[in-house]
Write a protein that holds these residues in place. Structure first.
Motif, mmCIF file in Angstrom:
data_model
loop_
_atom_site.group_PDB
_atom_site.id
_atom_site.type_symbol
_atom_site.label_atom_id
_atom_site.label_comp_id
_atom_site.label_asym_id
_atom_site.label_seq_id
_atom_site.Cartn_x
_atom_site.Cartn_y
_atom_site.Cartn_z
ATOM 1 N N ARG A 198 -12.944 -50.334 -56.899
ATOM 2 C CA ARG A 198 -12.607 -50.033 -55.511
ATOM 3 C C ARG A 198 -11.786 -48.749 -55.431
ATOM 4 O O ARG A 198 -11.297 -48.232 -56.444
ATOM 5 C CB ARG A 198 -11.808 -51.191 -54.905
ATOM 6 N N ILE A 199 -11.631 -48.278 -54.213
ATOM 7 C CA ILE A 199 -10.742 -47.165 -53.914
ATOM 8 C C ILE A 199 -9.589 -47.716 -53.096
ATOM 9 O O ILE A 199 -9.801 -48.490 -52.150
ATOM 10 C CB ILE A 199 -11.473 -46.069 -53.105
ATOM 11 N N GLY A 213 -14.621 -50.830 -50.881
ATOM 12 C CA GLY A 213 -15.569 -51.124 -51.938
ATOM 13 C C GLY A 213 -15.325 -52.455 -52.611
ATOM 14 O O GLY A 213 -14.273 -53.086 -52.468
ATOM 15 N N SER A 214 -16.334 -52.864 -53.377
ATOM 16 C CA SER A 214 -16.273 -54.071 -54.193
ATOM 17 C C SER A 214 -17.266 -53.894 -55.323
ATOM 18 O O SER A 214 -18.008 -52.908 -55.381
ATOM 19 C CB SER A 214 -16.635 -55.307 -53.354
ATOM 20 N N SER A 215 -17.307 -54.835 -56.252
ATOM 21 C CA SER A 215 -18.182 -54.704 -57.420
ATOM 22 C C SER A 215 -19.646 -54.874 -57.021
ATOM 23 O O SER A 215 -19.992 -55.765 -56.250
ATOM 24 C CB SER A 215 -17.818 -55.756 -58.462
ATOM 25 N N GLY A 216 -20.503 -53.997 -57.551
ATOM 26 C CA GLY A 216 -21.927 -54.118 -57.290
ATOM 27 C C GLY A 216 -22.629 -52.785 -57.296
ATOM 28 O O GLY A 216 -22.031 -51.737 -57.587
ATOM 29 N N ASN A 217 -23.913 -52.801 -56.953
ATOM 30 C CA ASN A 217 -24.698 -51.574 -56.914
ATOM 31 C C ASN A 217 -25.329 -51.326 -55.555
ATOM 32 O O ASN A 217 -26.232 -50.517 -55.416
ATOM 33 C CB ASN A 217 -25.781 -51.574 -57.999
ATOM 34 N N GLU A 221 -20.690 -50.224 -52.629
ATOM 35 C CA GLU A 221 -20.192 -50.985 -53.775
ATOM 36 C C GLU A 221 -20.087 -50.052 -54.987
ATOM 37 O O GLU A 221 -20.777 -49.034 -55.056
ATOM 38 C CB GLU A 221 -21.114 -52.160 -54.086
ATOM 39 N N PHE A 222 -19.226 -50.422 -55.939
ATOM 40 C CA PHE A 222 -18.972 -49.557 -57.083
ATOM 41 C C PHE A 222 -19.017 -50.323 -58.393
ATOM 42 O O PHE A 222 -18.765 -51.536 -58.435
ATOM 43 C CB PHE A 222 -17.601 -48.893 -56.964
ATOM 44 N N GLU A 223 -19.316 -49.577 -59.440
ATOM 45 C CA GLU A 223 -19.156 -50.087 -60.797
ATOM 46 C C GLU A 223 -18.346 -49.065 -61.580
ATOM 47 O O GLU A 223 -18.852 -48.033 -61.978
ATOM 48 C CB GLU A 223 -20.503 -50.344 -61.472
ATOM 49 N N ARG A 224 -17.075 -49.342 -61.730
ATOM 50 C CA ARG A 224 -16.135 -48.496 -62.463
ATOM 51 C C ARG A 224 -16.044 -47.068 -61.876
ATOM 52 O O ARG A 224 -16.402 -46.090 -62.520
ATOM 53 C CB ARG A 224 -16.496 -48.441 -63.946
#
Length: 339
Positions: A198-199, A213-217, A221-224
């Motif tokens: 996340r930011i 943001g949250s985890s995902g694609n 959503e973001f991944e690292r």
């Protein structure tokens, strides 16, 4: 989510690429970050690989690919670093380089000479353990992402601690191995909370404002995420490292656009190929854009399709609407501009 190359919208337009994979002089080798100086020069830290220290340096150039030289070298002495993570330029042109291995900040003159260094490893106030992101505010106060201590500390440019915020966790204002940081034109601070996907957004004093943001694609959503930049209109540009893409969010955190990369040969690469005929011939025969299915993971796509982003580690914006995306695994910077 779309997996094809190119933008989902026309919010940004690709301009050109700067870079060339070299261990010395003009070029880059596993770059880790890029900063923009007040004189129009660009500074890219090169982290190299553990078995090859020759690539360690800061490459200095400009948006037109004019090359000015390098700063620093491998080592633990004055003006040396082992794992450079980020670079920031103060209002006078002094160059600050974070060294994750030596737990310190190296400072160089605009003329490239070493000036001084500060930083002590530890977890007490004012100590740092694995500094990563660096960002100056309008008063030349330096925010340092204290990566392994899961916090951000604010120093004077001479290394005197002013304040700090954050602790380990996944709640509001907490971090899990944060990495990139930026100070927006508004003075607010944005942090790429790497392991929390996340930011986070803070006041200049470190008070939590919002998270995005949250985890995902999927979209937003973001991944690292490794990096975040914010323009004068409040748009956020996020280096979504694990998803091999650049995402744009508006000032409220709503998804705007995603980009996978559109790189072309840089001027430096063109110069190299013009004098290395055999390599140019081999390259001309290569398939640089193989057709791949949509179910192929982004990292595999980026490893095989040269124009795509591969290992986004840094995103910065300038006052003219240009966006600079640094890729560790392609040894280059892709340049975009607001449409």
């Amino acid at each position: 989510m779309t997996t094809e190359a190119g933008p989902k919208t026309d919010f940004l337009t690709y301009s050109h690429t700067i870079g060339l994979s070299t261990m010395e002089d003009r070029g880059m080798y596993c770059p880790s970050a890029t900063a923009l100086g007040p004189d129009g020069r660009m500074y890219t830290t090169n982290r190299s690989i553990e078995s090859e220290l020759r690539g360690l340096r800061v490459t200095v150039y400009d948006i037109d690919s004019n090359y000015y030289g390098v700063i620093g070298r491998a080592g633990t002495g004055d003006g040396e670093f082992i794992w450079p993570t980020d670079v920031a330029i103060d209002s006078t042109g002094l160059v600050y380089v974070a060294d994750e291995h030596n737990h310190r900040i190296n400072i160089f003159q605009p003329t490239f000479e070493f000036l001084r260094a500060w930083g002590t490893k530890g977890s007490a106030d004012g100590e740092i353990d694995g500094p990563s992101g660096l960002a100056f505010d309008s008063e030349d106060r330096l925010y340092v992402v204290d990566h392994m201590n899961h916090r951000v500390q604010k120093f004077t440019k001479d290394g005197v601690l002013l304040s700090g915020f954050g602790s380990f966790g996944n709640g509001d204002g907490e971090f899990n191995m944060p990495w990139g940081i930026t100070v927006a034109p508004s003075g607010e601070v944005y942090v790429a909370d790497w392991r929390n996907d996340r930011i986070q957004r803070f006041t200049a004093e470190g008070e939590f404002i919002a998270k995005y943001g949250s985890s995902g694609n999927g979209e937003g959503e973001f991944e690292r995420p490794t990096s975040v930049a914010v323009d004068a209109d409040g748009y956020m540009y996020v280096g979504d490292w694990g998803n091999e893409r650049l995402q744009v969010l508006d000032s409220d955190g709503e998804f705007v656009a995603t980009y996978r990369g559109e790189a072309t040969d840089s001027k430096w690469a063109q110069d190299f190929l013009s004098t290395n005929v055999e390599e140019a011939r081999a390259r001309a025969k290569s398939d640089l854009e193989p057709v791949m299915g949509e179910d192929v993971p982004p990292a595999i796509q980026s490893a095989h399709i040269e124009k795509l982003f591969y290992g986004i580690v840094s995103v910065v914006v300038d006052d003219d609407g240009y966006v600079y995306v640094t890729e560790a695994d392609r040894h280059r910077v892709q340049v975009y501009r607001r449409s």
